[in-house]
Design a protein around this motif. Structure first.
Motif, PDB file in Angstrom:
ATOM      1  N   LEU A  86       3.167 -92.414  26.282  1.00 37.96           N
ATOM      2  CA  LEU A  86       1.880 -93.059  26.046  1.00 37.96           C
ATOM      3  C   LEU A  86       0.767 -92.036  26.236  1.00 37.96           C
ATOM      4  CD1 LEU A  86       2.320 -96.441  28.008  1.00 37.96           C
ATOM      5  CD2 LEU A  86       2.783 -95.970  25.596  1.00 37.96           C
ATOM      6  N   GLY A  87      -0.139 -91.979  25.276  1.00 41.97           N
ATOM      7  CA  GLY A  87      -1.231 -91.028  25.361  1.00 41.97           C
ATOM      8  C   GLY A  87      -1.068 -89.836  24.437  1.00 41.97           C
ATOM      9  N   ARG A  88       0.157 -89.592  23.970  1.00 39.62           N
ATOM     10  CA  ARG A  88       0.368 -88.491  23.025  1.00 39.62           C
ATOM     11  C   ARG A  88       1.400 -88.919  21.978  1.00 39.62           C
ATOM     12  NH1 ARG A  88       2.439 -83.623  26.952  1.00 39.62           N
ATOM     13  NH2 ARG A  88       0.530 -84.094  28.118  1.00 39.62           N
ATOM     14  N   PRO A  89       1.047 -89.942  21.165  1.00 42.38           N
ATOM     15  CA  PRO A  89       2.019 -90.492  20.221  1.00 42.38           C
ATOM     16  C   PRO A  89       2.504 -89.505  19.171  1.00 42.38           C
ATOM     17  CG  PRO A  89      -0.185 -91.353  19.804  1.00 42.38           C
ATOM     18  CD  PRO A  89      -0.233 -90.669  21.125  1.00 42.38           C
TER      19      PRO A  89
END
Lengths: 222, 153
Positions: A34-37
């Motif tokens: 989550l946060g860097r898809p």
């Protein structure tokens, strides 16, 4: 909703269970955190692979629901044992921040950007501003409507500056290494936990709400 | 990792408990080959231009993000604190892959990159976002853009 209006869409999905429930026309699930898809930062080759895999689904004709898994995990998600945290004193927030400023400048030069800026005030004012909150005040800042928002986005900026400084030199640390350093070792991490407690005890309902939910991730509440 | 078992508690339960909308229709729009399509990004990371007000919690608005905005001036104002920030701190392409899209256009893999991209606040009930969807659709049509990639945070 956009597909309903006549345009082809494809979603990159971080949480497969949500894609299974919402059933968008086309979705590509990736295992990236989550946060860097799109995968790891500064890894354009891998990011391009993810993006291209998603875009190829636009050509699929076997709808109305297409959900595919991206074939590989992003590289570099593990801890880097050769990463070293910035060497700064952790005595108190003001001292620590002042020592970290040249490191942050290195990070900005290295990456050509900073994500600091949501809080509408420069780092030089942060220590006095948080001191005012800890003393029971409700200071505000031009550009944000309330004291609660001012503190909420200042907390974001503090985390951003430290996170960028942690990546200023040497190998890229994992996300977990940055977080554990910030929350377990720095005066800033302790400060945010202290601000959370002050906010929760406040009679200002907006501050109470943002303090309880948006200062400290649940796993790092002290 | 965003395998559900790798998300730490209590975030894992919170993520799984987020109400997911169901839709009455299942539209599926076919189109030209990818190499002929112009693509726009819709990001749910509540992106803002440096100096703009952050998105409000629960906001159903959409903001237009011209492709010409330099990536160094793009900030993430999403309300959640339970996702990694170290990634986009040094490379906004991990949530807003504008440079990657340009490279694919240059390589001829896609037909082109839209002049305007779009950003909304994730974790917002889409039931209130019909106006935002209408605004996005109108701008897509005006620019001759036929396809959209939705990128989360």
């Amino acid at each position: 909703m956009i597909e309903d209006r006549g345009f082809s869409t494809v979603a990159i999905a971080s949480v497969r269970a949500q894609a299974e429930k919402t059933r968008p026309p086309r979705a590509l699930w990736t295992s990236a955190m989550l946060g860097r898809p799109l995968g790891e930062p500064n890894d354009p080759a891998f990011q391009r692979q993810v993006l291209m895999a998603a875009l190829r689904l636009l050509e699929r004709a076997d709808g109305p629901v297409v959900l595919e898994d991206f074939e590989s995990d992003p590289p570099g998600a593990s801890d880097r044992p050769d990463w070293r945290a910035p060497n700064v004193p952790h005595d108190d927030f003001a001292t620590e921040l002042a020592a970290l400023m040249p490191v942050w400048e290195q990070a900005k030069a290295r990456f050509g950007r900073t994500s600091v800026g949501l809080g509408f005030q420069p780092p030089e004012r942060w220590a006095a501003f948080t001191d005012a909150f800890l003393a029971g005040g409700l200071p505000t800042v031009s550009g944000l409507d309330t004291a609660a928002l001012a503190l909420r986005f200042l907390c974001d900026d503090i985390k951003a500056l430290y996170g960028e400084a942690a990546q200023a030199v040497g190998p890229a640390p994992s996300a977990g290494q940055v977080d554990r350093w910030f929350w377990h070792e720095t005066a800033a991490g302790k400060l945010l936990n202290a601000l959370r407690l002050v906010a929760l005890a406040s009679e200002n309902n907006a501050l109470k709400t943002v303090g309880g939910r948006f200062f400290v991730p649940a796993i790092y509440v002290a | 990792m965003a395998r559900i078992e790798d998300i730490p508690q209590p975030t894992r339960d919170a993520v799984l408990a987020i109400p997911c909308p169901s839709f009455e229709t299942t539209p599926f729009v076919a189109g030209r080959p990818l190499a002929e399509r112009r693509i726009a990004i819709v990001s749910s990371a509540a992106l803002i231009r440096r100096g703009d007000a952050p998105f409000a919690f629960g906001s159903a608005e959409v903001r237009f993000l011209p492709a010409s905005v330099p990536t160094e001036d793009i900030l993430v104002s999403h309300v959640s604190i339970n996702f990694d920030r170290a990634g986009f701190q040094t490379d906004v392409n991990v949530v807003y892959p504008i440079d990657r899209l340009r490279e694919l256009a240059q390589a001829g893999s896609i037909g082109g990159v839209a002049d305007t991209h779009y950003t909304v606040m994730g974790s917002t009930d889409p039931a209130g976002m019909a106006d935002a969807a209408d605004r996005i659709a109108a701008q897509l049509a005006a620019e001759g853009v036929d396809s959209v990639v939705l990128s989360p945070v």
